[in-house]
Design a protein around this motif. Structure first.
Motif, PDB file in Angstrom:
ATOM      1  N   ASP A 197       0.798  -1.225   0.000  1.00 53.37           N
ATOM      2  CA  ASP A 197       0.000   0.000   0.000  1.00 53.37           C
ATOM      3  C   ASP A 197       0.827   1.270   0.000  1.00 53.37           C
ATOM      4  O   ASP A 197       0.280   2.371  -0.010  1.00 53.37           O
ATOM      5  CB  ASP A 197      -0.942   0.019   1.209  1.00 53.37           C
ATOM      6  CG  ASP A 197      -1.965  -1.100   1.140  1.00 53.37           C
ATOM      7  OD1 ASP A 197      -2.337  -1.487   0.017  1.00 53.37           O
ATOM      8  OD2 ASP A 197      -2.386  -1.579   2.205  1.00 53.37           O
ATOM      9  N   SER A 249       1.192   7.003  -0.506  1.00 55.34           N
ATOM     10  CA  SER A 249       0.283   6.021   0.071  1.00 55.34           C
ATOM     11  C   SER A 249      -0.806   5.684  -0.935  1.00 55.34           C
ATOM     12  O   SER A 249      -1.542   6.564  -1.381  1.00 55.34           O
ATOM     13  CB  SER A 249      -0.330   6.576   1.360  1.00 55.34           C
ATOM     14  OG  SER A 249      -1.204   5.615   1.896  1.00 55.34           O
ATOM     15  N   ASP A 273      -3.384   3.566  -0.420  1.00 57.46           N
ATOM     16  CA  ASP A 273      -4.684   3.195   0.145  1.00 57.46           C
ATOM     17  C   ASP A 273      -5.329   4.297   0.980  1.00 57.46           C
ATOM     18  O   ASP A 273      -6.387   4.108   1.540  1.00 57.46           O
ATOM     19  CB  ASP A 273      -4.553   1.926   1.000  1.00 57.46           C
ATOM     20  CG  ASP A 273      -3.788   2.177   2.287  1.00 57.46           C
ATOM     21  OD1 ASP A 273      -3.039   3.178   2.349  1.00 57.46           O
ATOM     22  OD2 ASP A 273      -3.941   1.386   3.232  1.00 57.46           O
TER      23      ASP A 273
END
Length: 124
Positions: free
Chosen positions: A25, A40, A42
């Motif tokens: 992720d 990032s 997610d």
């Protein structure tokens, strides 16, 4: 700036490599094994961490609400950039360029030379 555009621009840098040292992720973009961008994949709010000169980092944070001290990073040398806010694409690209240059300038001479030697066609 869209996430795909951010990632594509980071990966267009000479010697840039896509890595996932913290799991699937979190995309970390490195040059010669040194991180210059962290994204990032997610997060609800799309953001990225970029290295920044401490003085400029402070100025940017005062000027732009979408630039904050680096989340989970050394807050003196890293900013978190919120990509869904009102930051101009040109500014985000210049921040990516700045982060990349800071990391490259700190590389050992042999690594910097290998980057410049492989850059026959110029950067895109």
């Amino acid at each position: 700036m869209q996430p795909e555009e951010f990632i594509e621009y980071c990966l267009s840098k000479e010697g840039a490599a896509e890595t996932y040292p913290f799991g699937p992720d979190t995309l970390v973009v490195k040059v010669c094994g040194k991180m210059f961008a962290l994204f990032s994949l997610d997060a609800e709010a799309l953001s990225a961490n970029l290295k920044c000169d401490p003085e400029w980092a402070q100025q940017l944070r005062e000027e732009w609400q979408d630039i904050q001290p680096g989340y989970h990073m050394n807050k003196t040398h890293w900013n978190t950039i919120h990509l869904e806010g009102g930051l101009p694409v040109k500014l985000v690209k210049s921040l990516i360029d700045h982060s990349y240059q800071l990391v490259v300038s700190a590389l050992p001479v042999k690594d910097r030379q290998s980057l410049s030697n492989s850059n026959h066609h110029g950067q895109g």
